[in-house]
Design a protein around this motif. Structure first.
Motif, PDB file in Angstrom:
ATOM      1  N   ALA A 106       0.832  -1.206   0.000  1.00 26.29           N
ATOM      2  CA  ALA A 106       0.000   0.000   0.000  1.00 26.29           C
ATOM      3  C   ALA A 106       0.870   1.261   0.000  1.00 26.29           C
ATOM      4  N   GLU A 107       1.965   1.234   0.767  1.00 21.09           N
ATOM      5  CA  GLU A 107       2.872   2.388   0.795  1.00 21.09           C
ATOM      6  C   GLU A 107       3.600   2.540  -0.540  1.00 21.09           C
ATOM      7  N   LEU A 108       3.987   1.404  -1.124  1.00 24.16           N
ATOM      8  CA  LEU A 108       4.674   1.456  -2.414  1.00 24.16           C
ATOM      9  C   LEU A 108       3.781   2.044  -3.502  1.00 24.16           C
ATOM     10  N   ASP A 109       2.499   1.685  -3.485  1.00 24.36           N
ATOM     11  CA  ASP A 109       1.592   2.218  -4.491  1.00 24.36           C
ATOM     12  C   ASP A 109       1.535   3.737  -4.429  1.00 24.36           C
ATOM     13  N   ILE A 110       1.674   4.301  -3.225  1.00 25.60           N
ATOM     14  CA  ILE A 110       1.708   5.764  -3.081  1.00 25.60           C
ATOM     15  C   ILE A 110       3.053   6.310  -3.546  1.00 25.60           C
ATOM     16  N   ILE A 111       4.128   5.627  -3.168  1.00 26.25           N
ATOM     17  CA  ILE A 111       5.474   6.085  -3.543  1.00 26.25           C
ATOM     18  C   ILE A 111       5.646   6.100  -5.057  1.00 26.25           C
ATOM     19  N   TYR A 112       5.020   5.136  -5.749  1.00 26.71           N
ATOM     20  CA  TYR A 112       5.149   5.070  -7.203  1.00 26.71           C
ATOM     21  C   TYR A 112       4.597   6.320  -7.896  1.00 26.71           C
ATOM     22  N   THR A 113       3.730   7.056  -7.220  1.00 30.29           N
ATOM     23  CA  THR A 113       3.138   8.246  -7.840  1.00 30.29           C
ATOM     24  C   THR A 113       4.047   9.468  -7.748  1.00 30.29           C
ATOM     25  N   LEU A 114       5.132   9.373  -6.973  1.00 31.81           N
ATOM     26  CA  LEU A 114       6.036  10.513  -6.820  1.00 31.81           C
ATOM     27  C   LEU A 114       6.886  10.685  -8.077  1.00 31.81           C
ATOM     28  N   PRO A 115       7.240  11.923  -8.428  1.00 30.82           N
ATOM     29  CA  PRO A 115       8.086  12.150  -9.603  1.00 30.82           C
ATOM     30  C   PRO A 115       9.522  11.713  -9.344  1.00 30.82           C
ATOM     31  N   SER A 175       4.822  17.585  -3.885  1.00 34.36           N
ATOM     32  CA  SER A 175       4.336  16.260  -4.243  1.00 34.36           C
ATOM     33  C   SER A 175       4.018  15.442  -2.997  1.00 34.36           C
ATOM     34  N   ILE A 176       4.842  15.591  -1.959  1.00 33.36           N
ATOM     35  CA  ILE A 176       4.608  14.866  -0.709  1.00 33.36           C
ATOM     36  C   ILE A 176       3.328  15.352  -0.046  1.00 33.36           C
ATOM     37  N   GLU A 177       3.146  16.667   0.017  1.00 30.43           N
ATOM     38  CA  GLU A 177       1.965  17.228   0.675  1.00 30.43           C
ATOM     39  C   GLU A 177       0.681  16.823  -0.036  1.00 30.43           C
ATOM     40  N   ALA A 178       0.762  16.627  -1.351  1.00 25.52           N
ATOM     41  CA  ALA A 178      -0.432  16.253  -2.109  1.00 25.52           C
ATOM     42  C   ALA A 178      -0.895  14.836  -1.801  1.00 25.52           C
ATOM     43  N   LEU A 179      -0.059  14.055  -1.113  1.00 22.16           N
ATOM     44  CA  LEU A 179      -0.418  12.671  -0.820  1.00 22.16           C
ATOM     45  C   LEU A 179      -1.205  12.522   0.477  1.00 22.16           C
ATOM     46  N   GLY A 180      -1.470  13.623   1.140  1.00 18.17           N
ATOM     47  CA  GLY A 180      -2.309  13.575   2.343  1.00 18.17           C
ATOM     48  C   GLY A 180      -1.609  12.914   3.509  1.00 18.17           C
ATOM     49  N   GLY A 181      -2.247  11.842   4.058  1.00 16.51           N
ATOM     50  CA  GLY A 181      -1.741  11.201   5.261  1.00 16.51           C
ATOM     51  C   GLY A 181      -0.348  10.626   5.112  1.00 16.51           C
ATOM     52  N   SER A 183       2.162  11.980   3.917  1.00 17.15           N
ATOM     53  CA  SER A 183       3.185  13.011   4.119  1.00 17.15           C
ATOM     54  C   SER A 183       3.765  12.980   5.523  1.00 17.15           C
ATOM     55  N   THR A 184       3.030  12.391   6.477  1.00 12.93           N
ATOM     56  CA  THR A 184       3.525  12.355   7.857  1.00 12.93           C
ATOM     57  C   THR A 184       4.486  11.207   8.114  1.00 12.93           C
ATOM     58  N   CYS A 185       4.520  10.219   7.220  1.00 16.39           N
ATOM     59  CA  CYS A 185       5.357   9.048   7.487  1.00 16.39           C
ATOM     60  C   CYS A 185       6.444   8.817   6.443  1.00 16.39           C
ATOM     61  N   TYR A 186       6.454   9.609   5.349  1.00 20.82           N
ATOM     62  CA  TYR A 186       7.436   9.318   4.302  1.00 20.82           C
ATOM     63  C   TYR A 186       8.856   9.513   4.820  1.00 20.82           C
ATOM     64  N   HIS A 187       9.047  10.519   5.689  1.00 21.75           N
ATOM     65  CA  HIS A 187      10.402  10.742   6.208  1.00 21.75           C
ATOM     66  C   HIS A 187      10.833   9.610   7.121  1.00 21.75           C
ATOM     67  N   ASP A 188       9.892   9.034   7.869  1.00 19.38           N
ATOM     68  CA  ASP A 188      10.225   7.878   8.707  1.00 19.38           C
ATOM     69  C   ASP A 188      10.652   6.693   7.849  1.00 19.38           C
ATOM     70  N   ILE A 189       9.942   6.461   6.749  1.00 16.68           N
ATOM     71  CA  ILE A 189      10.325   5.375   5.844  1.00 16.68           C
ATOM     72  C   ILE A 189      11.714   5.639   5.274  1.00 16.68           C
TER      73      ILE A 189
END
Length: 627
Positions: A106-115, A175-181, A183-189
């Motif tokens: 589920a996280e990867l599917d969101i990451i794939y949308t990043l430029p 791009s991170i902010e546009a992903l909604g929720g 955006s709070t965990c991408y830096h942790d990943i």
């Protein structure tokens, strides 16, 4: 006789009386510890994801990977058992620990949308040149962020984790902010995958003795460099340089015994290129931190090697040579203007490798939507940053010399121009890319440029400058407002990054820039300040400073130069001679390039270089070719 409770056909092994450890800990010869008396799984098995079987029962081999790993990967339950059948090797548990850090599907599917950001191109550059990388489009995020096939070496898995970390690092904040929720965990990943790869693989001497292992450490250094952790980046580079020397790659030889894990790596690998990138990064970090560079040989600076390069690669190599000269410069070299002028001519030759339009400030037009154009613009900007910073560092020792000594006028004017060039590019870059965790080295370059520009304006306001109508500083009055505007815009950018409360770099630099602008404004209104320089304190490492005299004064530290002191309420009395800069020359560079330039400047011999192919001949030849 009845069957044992453990099942028919199971054969019990003898157990020493009083033994309470599990079979897995016994096999590994480690102490079996339970968190509490009520726990049924020991700490070691819980951490590894292995099944904890007490020695009171029969030893049944059970797959060691936890179901959590399977769930995170979204793979069938048979994946790890298949993997075990294919490659039952000693690195299996380590590979599973690395895989457990990989994001869920589920996280990867969101990451794939990043430029795709610049880091993906730079990942390709590690073992290749800029010019070759620029002609190829990177893979899509979905293609790029795929784990290696089952049974792969842990180093290859760690490399993929580091690629993921640098990919997330370069994602634009918008791009991170546009992903909604998310955006709070991408830096942790991002932090988690890099930390796991570094701890389990990059610092493991048994694993990093391959070309891919060196690549992992260089990715780690790149990540920390762009995050602004220059000390950690410097240490990673020195680790990689040591491995390169142990493997003999610094001699340009590829031994049949060289360990390469993938055929793709072998096809693209060039030992001179990987050494070049290590030396380039090492000299940049050493100059920024005031720490000694490695003794890695620089085979890339010979006239023959330069002739074979494309212009941008040739310019990068000349810049690396010049940074090496500045790093090993002694007090005697600084006082010898002929040496400074020779290095300055080399900087001009390096700049002439690229056409005039290349030196314009990149626009970073977000409407282009082309990752390759973004890569070209960013690489161009970083090379411009470094070029103008080398110009500043070359001429900085002459900034505080007496204005009555006209020998240093050209150096002072050159430093002013280069400082403006850096600040104009910094404003353009940070306006487009205000990421808090990306390309943080340019923040330090902007700080040095701001310090120098404030210094020259403060000196231009002093009373003793009025006696010299032909001083180059007199013309600063017409450019003061635009200069202050750029410096104020630089301060605004750093303060906006500092407002998050977690950005250590901008939080440290923005108060210093604020104080510099305050001192410059007070000086313009008639307040007297002295500007002096001195050797640095032992605890001064990296660019920085501190407030003095109850907040009225300021000390700014610049590595490989010293400390500039701005003191309130006294008349400037800087002696006309040069100050004693830190003895950077004590850290001798052991490279072919230094010997090459010694031959040019001092008439010494060049080891392993054709004496007829001198640097001067190459310069003349390159000039004729361009004509």
């Amino acid at each position: 006789m009845t069957e044992p409770a453990d099942g028919p056909g199971s054969k019990r092994r003898k157990v020493r009386k009083g033994t309470q450890s599990c079979w897995e800990c016994k096999r590994r010869k480690v102490r079996c510890i339970f968190a509490s008396a009520a726990e049924t799984i020991c700490n070691n098995c819980r951490r590894r994801g292995t099944v904890c079987i007490s020695q009171e029962h029969a030893d049944c081999p059970v797959p060691s990977a936890s179901s959590e790993v399977e769930a995170r990967l979204g793979r069938p339950a048979t994946f790890l058992s298949q993997r075990r059948t294919i490659t039952p090797n000693k690195h299996e548990v380590l590979a599973n620990d690395l895989i457990a850090t990989w994001p869920s599907q589920a996280e990867l599917d969101i990451i794939y949308t990043l430029p795709v950001g610049l880091s993906m191109y730079l990942h390709c550059v590690i073992c290749s040149s800029f010019s070759r990388t620029m002609g190829h489009n990177p893979l899509s995020p979905r293609e790029m962020l795929q784990l290696p096939p089952p049974g792969s070496h842990p180093v290859l898995i760690a490399r993929k984790l580091l690629v993921l970390g640098t990919f997330l690092q370069s994602a634009p904040p918008s791009s991170i902010e546009a992903l909604g929720g998310f955006s709070t965990c991408y830096h942790d990943i991002m932090s988690r995958v890099v930390d796991r790869a570094t701890r389990l693989v990059n610092t493991n001497e048994d694993l990093n003795g391959s070309v891919e292992g060196i690549e992992c450490i260089m990715l780690e250094a790149m990540y920390h460099n762009y995050a602004g952790n220059l000390h950690r980046a410097w240490m990673a580079v020195h680790r990689a340089a040591a491995i390169v020397q142990i493997m003999g790659l610094h001699r340009g030889l590829i031994s049949p015994c060289l360990k390469i894990l993938e055929p793709e790596t072998r096809a693209a690998f060039n030992p001179d290129t990987i050494c070049l990138h290590l030396v380039v990064m090492d000299r940049y970090l050493s100059l920024m931190l005031g720490l000694p560079p490695t003794s890695l040989e620089a085979r890339f600076a010979t006239p023959t090697a330069l002739e074979k390069c494309d212009p941008i690669d040739r310019m990068q190599r000349i810049h690396c040579v010049i940074s090496g000269r500045i790093l090993q410069r002694s007090n005697a070299d600084v006082n010898n203007l002929a040496i400074t002028q020779d290095i300055d001519r080399l900087l001009q030759k390096a700049a002439a490798e690229m056409p005039p339009k290349w030196w314009l400030v990149p626009t970073f037009d977000s409407d282009k939507g082309d990752g390759e154009i973004l890569f070209h613009d960013t690489v161009r900007l970083m090379e411009q940053f470094w070029h103008y910073h080398l110009v500043i560092r070359l001429h900085l020792p002459y900034m505080l010399c007496s204005s009555s000594d006209r020998r240093y006028d050209a150096s002072k004017s050159t430093v002013v121009t280069s400082s403006r060039e850096i600040l104009s590019r910094y404003v353009a870059f940070r306006t487009y890319n205000p990421a808090h965790f990306y390309c943080r080295g340019c923040d330090f370059l902007a700080f040095v440029a701001t310090t120098v520009l404030c210094l020259v304006h403060i000196d231009s306001h002093s009373e003793d400058q009025k006696e010299y109508d032909t001083s180059p500083f007199n013309a600063l009055a017409h450019s003061r407002l635009s200069d202050c505007g750029m410096m104020e815009r630089t301060l605004d950018i750093m303060q906006s990054m500092a407002r998050t409360g977690t950005d250590e770099i901008s939080s440290r630099l923005s108060p210093l820039i604020q104080q510099l602008l305050t001192i410059e404004a007070n000086s313009a209104n008639g307040t007297i300040y002295s500007t002096q320089s001195s050797s640095s304190d032992d605890d001064d490492i990296g660019c920085g400073g501190k407030l003095t005299n109850g907040g009225k004064g300021l000390n700014v530290h610049i590595p490989y130069f010293g400390t500039i002191k701005f003191e309130h309420g006294s008349i400037s009395s800087q002696p006309p001679g040069l100050m004693d800069i830190p003895a950077a020359g004590d850290w001798e560079l052991q490279g072919v390039d230094v010997a090459l330039f010694d031959s040019l400047f001092r008439g010494t011999s060049i080891p392993d270089v054709d004496e007829e192919a001198t640097w001067a001949q190459w310069v003349d030849m390159s000039d004729r070719n361009r004509l």
